[in-house]
Design a protein around this motif. Structure first.
Motif, PDB file in Angstrom:
ATOM      1  N   ILE A   5      41.065  46.482  46.745  1.00  0.00           N
ATOM      2  CA  ILE A   5      41.092  45.767  45.482  1.00  0.00           C
ATOM      3  C   ILE A   5      40.244  46.543  44.477  1.00  0.00           C
ATOM      4  N   ASP A   7      38.683  45.997  41.034  1.00  0.00           N
ATOM      5  CA  ASP A   7      38.341  44.875  40.162  1.00  0.00           C
ATOM      6  C   ASP A   7      37.650  45.408  38.902  1.00  0.00           C
ATOM      7  N   GLN A   9      35.449  45.795  35.828  1.00  0.00           N
ATOM      8  CA  GLN A   9      34.300  45.117  35.253  1.00  0.00           C
ATOM      9  C   GLN A   9      34.259  45.284  33.734  1.00  0.00           C
ATOM     10  N   ILE A  78      42.279  36.912  41.963  1.00  0.00           N
ATOM     11  CA  ILE A  78      41.195  36.705  42.914  1.00  0.00           C
ATOM     12  C   ILE A  78      40.777  35.246  42.829  1.00  0.00           C
ATOM     13  N   ASP A  82      37.480  34.722  47.862  1.00  0.00           N
ATOM     14  CA  ASP A  82      38.137  36.039  47.836  1.00  0.00           C
ATOM     15  C   ASP A  82      39.579  35.995  48.316  1.00  0.00           C
ATOM     16  N   TRP A 210      41.777  39.243  32.991  1.00  0.00           N
ATOM     17  CA  TRP A 210      41.604  37.803  33.140  1.00  0.00           C
ATOM     18  C   TRP A 210      42.787  37.143  32.473  1.00  0.00           C
ATOM     19  N   LYS A 223      40.741  35.275  37.378  1.00  0.00           N
ATOM     20  CA  LYS A 223      40.284  36.653  37.486  1.00  0.00           C
ATOM     21  C   LYS A 223      41.393  37.493  38.092  1.00  0.00           C
ATOM     22  N   ALA A 225      42.967  41.500  39.188  1.00  0.00           N
ATOM     23  CA  ALA A 225      42.546  42.810  39.676  1.00  0.00           C
ATOM     24  C   ALA A 225      43.792  43.585  40.112  1.00  0.00           C
TER      25      ALA A 225
END
Length: 311
Positions: A5, A7, A9, A78, A82, A210, A223, A225
């Protein structure tokens, strides 16, 4: 293969290839979703880094990373603990129309191989027997509310039984728009004075991972990813942690987590029951030696194809 994954930031920038120079008024535009080449390059770069964080440029290392197989990326949500909900691009053989009701629902129609009368005026492609379209004409315009990403359970239902998934549905139950654009304006800095340069404004466009299309509440924000499947890395390793990806080295959290979605129940049996006929739906952009046309080889015969807009 192992599932990784990625993700973001920060907003992810995956450039669209148009020139971007350090000139006033320049704009760096991002693709709506990263190509497989972007995430494949990211995975191989991570695998080829040494303990110092620098890429090992030796010929042996370069050949080793080039042999790492990578599939994806796919979009995932997500969730709590998780857990992952996979999202896939809307299939090209689904045509979406609006339903005239107060709920704002939509309906899916299945585009399939059709035979046109020999007297019909249309272009043909050599060795492709059928065109793809609606068996019964529909004069309505396609919906503007069709989500470009479908939830995995909705896609599986469409894949296994498209005739059984043509009832009205809310767009948010089918899927959503995926990553949202993030546009920023920057100013060039004078390196000697650490002040802004007059007229040196430029803009960048990235993707924020998002999603919130229902009520705008922060508690309801989803969220997102990227998920990639990575093959055997042999003697190389990929570490969990923070690392950049894409333009401007925006930070991503890399984590090995979860499992690949399983083959839908009954899919293989359904193909056998239909005399070996099936639909092959690509989940990422692809090109072949003949451009849009795949060469399967062997006894596989291509009879029709639905090709979406080029990207």
């Amino acid at each position: 293969m192992t599932l990784w994954i990625i993700d973001p930031q920060d907003p992810l920038i995956v450039r669209d290839g148009r020139p971007f120079h350090a000139t006033p008024g320049a704009r760096a535009r991002s693709l709506p979703f990263p190509f497989p080449s972007t995430t494949t390059g990211g995975v191989r770069t991570r695998a080829g880094q040494g303990p110092d964080g620098l890429f090992d440029t030796s010929k042996t290392n370069i050949e080793a990373v080039k042999n790492i197989q990578v599939r994806g990326p796919l979009l995932v949500e997500i969730q709590a603990n998780d857990d992952l909900e996979f999202m896939v691009p809307a299939p090209a053989d689904a045509l979406i129309f609006d339903v005239e009701n107060d709920e704002g629902e939509i309906v899916r129609k299945w585009l399939r191989p059709i035979t046109l009368p020999t007297s019909a005026d249309h272009d043909t492609v050599a060795d492709v027997q059928y065109l793809v379209g609606l068996p019964q004409p529909d004069s309505r315009k396609p919906s503007k509310n069709a989500p470009p990403f479908w939830k995995w359970e909705q896609f599986v239902a469409w894949l296994t039984d498209p005739n059984g998934t043509q009832s009205a549905i809310a767009p948010t139950d089918l899927g959503h728009d995926g990553p949202q654009p993030d546009r920023r304006v920057h100013v060039g800095i004078d390196p000697a004075k650490f002040t802004g340069l007059d007229g040196a404004l430029f803009a960048t466009s990235g993707l924020t991972f998002w999603q919130n299309e229902e009520n705008g509440r922060l508690s309801e924000t989803k969220k997102l990813a990227l998920a990639v499947a990575v093959g055997d890395t042999k003697s190389l390793t990929i570490d969990d942690g923070m690392a950049p990806l894409g333009g401007e080295r925006r930070l991503m959290r890399w984590q090995q987590i979860g499992k690949l979605p399983a083959v839908p129940d009954g899919l293989i049996e359904s193909i056998k029951a239909n005399n070996g006929c099936c639909r092959l739906i690509l989940l990422t952009p692809a090109y072949f030696n003949a451009g849009w046309r795949p060469d399967f080889g062997g006894d596989v015969e291509l009879v029709a194809t639905a090709v979406a807009n080029p990207v």
